[in-house]
Design a protein around this motif. Structure first.
Motif, PDB file in Angstrom:
ATOM      1  N   ILE A 158       0.849  -1.200   0.000  1.00  0.00           N
ATOM      2  CA  ILE A 158       0.000   0.000   0.000  1.00  0.00           C
ATOM      3  C   ILE A 158       0.888   1.255   0.000  1.00  0.00           C
ATOM      4  N   GLY A 159       1.956   1.225   0.802  1.00  0.00           N
ATOM      5  CA  GLY A 159       2.877   2.357   0.868  1.00  0.00           C
ATOM      6  C   GLY A 159       3.572   2.611  -0.453  1.00  0.00           C
ATOM      7  N   VAL A 160       4.092   1.536  -1.060  1.00  0.00           N
ATOM      8  CA  VAL A 160       4.841   1.663  -2.318  1.00  0.00           C
ATOM      9  C   VAL A 160       3.933   2.206  -3.427  1.00  0.00           C
ATOM     10  N   LYS A 161       2.671   1.729  -3.457  1.00  0.00           N
ATOM     11  CA  LYS A 161       1.749   2.154  -4.521  1.00  0.00           C
ATOM     12  C   LYS A 161       1.177   3.545  -4.271  1.00  0.00           C
ATOM     13  N   SER A 162       1.007   3.898  -2.986  1.00  0.00           N
ATOM     14  CA  SER A 162       0.379   5.193  -2.686  1.00  0.00           C
ATOM     15  C   SER A 162       1.396   6.330  -2.624  1.00  0.00           C
ATOM     16  N   PHE A 163       2.607   6.009  -2.184  1.00  0.00           N
ATOM     17  CA  PHE A 163       3.632   7.045  -2.010  1.00  0.00           C
ATOM     18  C   PHE A 163       4.944   6.563  -2.635  1.00  0.00           C
ATOM     19  N   PRO A 164       4.942   6.392  -3.985  1.00  0.00           N
ATOM     20  CA  PRO A 164       6.111   5.787  -4.638  1.00  0.00           C
ATOM     21  C   PRO A 164       7.398   6.572  -4.400  1.00  0.00           C
ATOM     22  N   ASP A 165       7.317   7.913  -4.407  1.00  0.00           N
ATOM     23  CA  ASP A 165       8.544   8.719  -4.245  1.00  0.00           C
ATOM     24  C   ASP A 165       9.189   8.481  -2.895  1.00  0.00           C
ATOM     25  N   LEU A 166       8.359   8.453  -1.873  1.00  0.00           N
ATOM     26  CA  LEU A 166       8.874   8.245  -0.521  1.00  0.00           C
ATOM     27  C   LEU A 166       9.461   6.839  -0.367  1.00  0.00           C
ATOM     28  N   PHE A 167       8.703   5.836  -0.838  1.00  0.00           N
ATOM     29  CA  PHE A 167       9.114   4.453  -0.608  1.00  0.00           C
ATOM     30  C   PHE A 167      10.293   4.024  -1.483  1.00  0.00           C
ATOM     31  N   LYS A 168      10.631   4.862  -2.496  1.00  0.00           N
ATOM     32  CA  LYS A 168      11.824   4.622  -3.311  1.00  0.00           C
ATOM     33  C   LYS A 168      13.099   4.891  -2.511  1.00  0.00           C
ATOM     34  N   MET A 169      12.963   5.760  -1.513  1.00  0.00           N
ATOM     35  CA  MET A 169      14.145   6.195  -0.770  1.00  0.00           C
ATOM     36  C   MET A 169      14.694   5.071   0.110  1.00  0.00           C
ATOM     37  N   THR A 170      16.002   5.043   0.225  1.00  0.00           N
ATOM     38  CA  THR A 170      16.674   3.977   0.989  1.00  0.00           C
ATOM     39  C   THR A 170      16.234   3.989   2.452  1.00  0.00           C
ATOM     40  N   GLY A 171      15.901   2.823   2.952  1.00  0.00           N
ATOM     41  CA  GLY A 171      15.625   2.694   4.385  1.00  0.00           C
ATOM     42  C   GLY A 171      14.204   3.023   4.789  1.00  0.00           C
ATOM     43  N   VAL A 172      13.395   3.571   3.869  1.00  0.00           N
ATOM     44  CA  VAL A 172      12.041   4.000   4.255  1.00  0.00           C
ATOM     45  C   VAL A 172      11.159   2.806   4.628  1.00  0.00           C
ATOM     46  N   ILE A 173      11.262   1.732   3.855  1.00  0.00           N
ATOM     47  CA  ILE A 173      10.428   0.549   4.143  1.00  0.00           C
ATOM     48  C   ILE A 173      10.729   0.026   5.543  1.00  0.00           C
ATOM     49  N   GLN A 174      12.016  -0.095   5.866  1.00  0.00           N
ATOM     50  CA  GLN A 174      12.411  -0.586   7.201  1.00  0.00           C
ATOM     51  C   GLN A 174      11.945   0.377   8.285  1.00  0.00           C
ATOM     52  N   GLU A 175      12.104   1.678   8.003  1.00  0.00           N
ATOM     53  CA  GLU A 175      11.715   2.703   8.976  1.00  0.00           C
ATOM     54  C   GLU A 175      10.210   2.622   9.264  1.00  0.00           C
ATOM     55  N   MET A 176       9.407   2.537   8.199  1.00  0.00           N
ATOM     56  CA  MET A 176       7.948   2.490   8.361  1.00  0.00           C
ATOM     57  C   MET A 176       7.533   1.198   9.071  1.00  0.00           C
ATOM     58  N   ALA A 177       8.115   0.083   8.638  1.00  0.00           N
ATOM     59  CA  ALA A 177       7.766  -1.202   9.249  1.00  0.00           C
ATOM     60  C   ALA A 177       8.130  -1.200  10.735  1.00  0.00           C
ATOM     61  N   GLY A 178       9.251  -0.552  11.055  1.00  0.00           N
ATOM     62  CA  GLY A 178       9.718  -0.505  12.434  1.00  0.00           C
ATOM     63  C   GLY A 178       8.848   0.363  13.334  1.00  0.00           C
ATOM     64  N   ARG A 179       8.004   1.166  12.736  1.00  0.00           N
ATOM     65  CA  ARG A 179       7.158   2.054  13.526  1.00  0.00           C
ATOM     66  C   ARG A 179       5.856   1.395  13.936  1.00  0.00           C
ATOM     67  N   ILE A 180       5.584   0.229  13.388  1.00  0.00           N
ATOM     68  CA  ILE A 180       4.308  -0.425  13.683  1.00  0.00           C
ATOM     69  C   ILE A 180       4.555  -1.667  14.527  1.00  0.00           C
ATOM     70  N   LEU A 181       4.081  -1.604  15.758  1.00  0.00           N
ATOM     71  CA  LEU A 181       4.242  -2.727  16.689  1.00  0.00           C
ATOM     72  C   LEU A 181       2.966  -3.561  16.636  1.00  0.00           C
ATOM     73  N   VAL A 182       3.098  -4.807  16.181  1.00  0.00           N
ATOM     74  CA  VAL A 182       1.932  -5.682  16.065  1.00  0.00           C
ATOM     75  C   VAL A 182       1.908  -6.622  17.265  1.00  0.00           C
ATOM     76  N   LEU A 183       0.820  -6.613  18.011  1.00  0.00           N
ATOM     77  CA  LEU A 183       0.656  -7.494  19.174  1.00  0.00           C
ATOM     78  C   LEU A 183      -0.413  -8.528  18.851  1.00  0.00           C
ATOM     79  N   ARG A 184      -0.142  -9.770  19.239  1.00  0.00           N
ATOM     80  CA  ARG A 184      -1.124 -10.836  18.962  1.00  0.00           C
ATOM     81  C   ARG A 184      -1.483 -11.567  20.252  1.00  0.00           C
ATOM     82  N   PRO A 185      -2.317 -10.959  21.091  1.00  0.00           N
ATOM     83  CA  PRO A 185      -2.701 -11.623  22.336  1.00  0.00           C
ATOM     84  C   PRO A 185      -3.502 -12.890  22.031  1.00  0.00           C
ATOM     85  N   THR A 186      -3.135 -13.975  22.723  1.00  0.00           N
ATOM     86  CA  THR A 186      -3.774 -15.255  22.429  1.00  0.00           C
ATOM     87  C   THR A 186      -4.931 -15.560  23.379  1.00  0.00           C
ATOM     88  N   SER A 187      -5.086 -14.718  24.393  1.00  0.00           N
ATOM     89  CA  SER A 187      -6.190 -14.936  25.322  1.00  0.00           C
ATOM     90  C   SER A 187      -6.637 -13.574  25.850  1.00  0.00           C
TER      91      SER A 187
END
Ligand code: ATP
Ligand code: MG
Length: 257
Positions: free
Chosen positions: A79-108
């Motif tokens: 979604i990021g690459v298609k919506s904001f191609p200029d930004l996501f072309k830049m080095t390190g942006v994908i890692q930076e964006m992914a690193g900003r989202i903490l996914v929690l999966r509580p099992t109970s």
């Protein structure tokens, strides 16, 4: 209530109706049937909350409670690459964006309760700009007992989540699935009985699962639905707008009008 700030959804008509986007400091609920796009919408919002301000983002971190393992970082990056191609072309942006989202999966439910308490600490550090719970009904179905003890526990969770929004002044977005579409257009008879006391967009299964207190705790309710092959997002509850519906599509770039 004005809590000063909104997370723009990038859906123009919806943002206008919401006076800028998903409001800070309150609960916003996305309701709709399976596959309609609730998780897609949450992934887009997560991306927008983490983007730099020049791209319309909040330049923040996101906590995403992914109860049913439906969050996909691969899809979010697409979604990021298609919506904001200029930004996501830049080095390190994908890692930076992914690193900003903490996914929690509580099992109970007890793990979820623990997560909420830890989240309260992180929110006080002011880096997190969005909390997503996808979905509330799914986590609640993982055990609440019955009768009065159930109502009591549920009440505790609802108040706690509301207070997280108020204390942190960030948007909290919660999804909930309803079992089926309401009345299909062009259908002569509707077999879907909507009880008059049910909040707009709810079905009796959701009211039974969450109780009516939940419906009142929510400030904004967005109902996602499909009619004659077109998806709509409907502003079903809002303190500042009449009920309005906007058509939307899901493409490789995510949710768009
Ligand atoms: P559930 O209640 O089961 O969690 P949901 O409302 O969260 O459902 P989503 O997972 O957000 O539903 O949406 C799934 C839909 O998104 C798919 O049916 C598909 O139409 C669409 N979709 C997903 N990925 C893409 C893509 N890359 N390109 C286009 N459409 C996509
Ligand atoms: Mg989903």
């Amino acid at each position: 209530e004005e809590h000063g700030g909104h997370l723009p959804t990038d859906l123009k008509g919806l943002d206008e109706a919401l006076c800028g986007g998903i409001p800070f400091g309150v609960l916003t609920e996305l309701v709709g049937p399976a596959g309609i796009g609730k998780t897609q919408f949450c992934m887009k919002l997560s991306l927008l909350a983490s983007l730099p301000a020049v791209y319309g983002g909040l330049n923040g971190h996101v906590i995403y409670i992914d109860v049913e393992s439906k969050f996909s970082s691969r899809r979010m990056i697409e979604i990021g690459v298609k919506s904001f191609p200029d930004l996501f072309k830049m080095t390190g942006v994908i890692q930076e964006m992914a690193g900003r989202i903490l996914v929690l999966r509580p099992t109970s439910l007890s793990k979820f309760t623990e997560s909420l308490q830890q989240i309260k600490e992180s929110l006080l550090q002011r880096q997190v700009k969005l909390l997503v719970i996808d979905s509330m009904a799914a986590i609640i179905s993982r055990g609440y007992g019955h009768g009065a003890s159930r109502q009591h526990l549920l009440g505790w969770h609802i108040s706690f989540i509301k207070s997280l929004a108020e204390i942190s002044r960030i948007p909290i977005v919660v999804t909930n699935q309803v079992r089926s579409q309401t009345h299909e257009e062009g259908c002569q008879y509707s077999f879907q009985v909507q009880r008059t006391e049910d909040p707009a967009g709810y079905d009796s299964h959701l009211v039974a699962a969450l109780g009516i207190n939940w419906a009142h705790a929510v400030t904004i309710r967005l109902v996602l639905e499909a009619k004659s092959g077109q998806r709509f997002i409907k502003l079903a509850k809002s303190p500042m707008s009449p009920p309005l519906a906007f058509p939307f599509n899901i493409t490789s770039a995510g949710i768009s009008l």
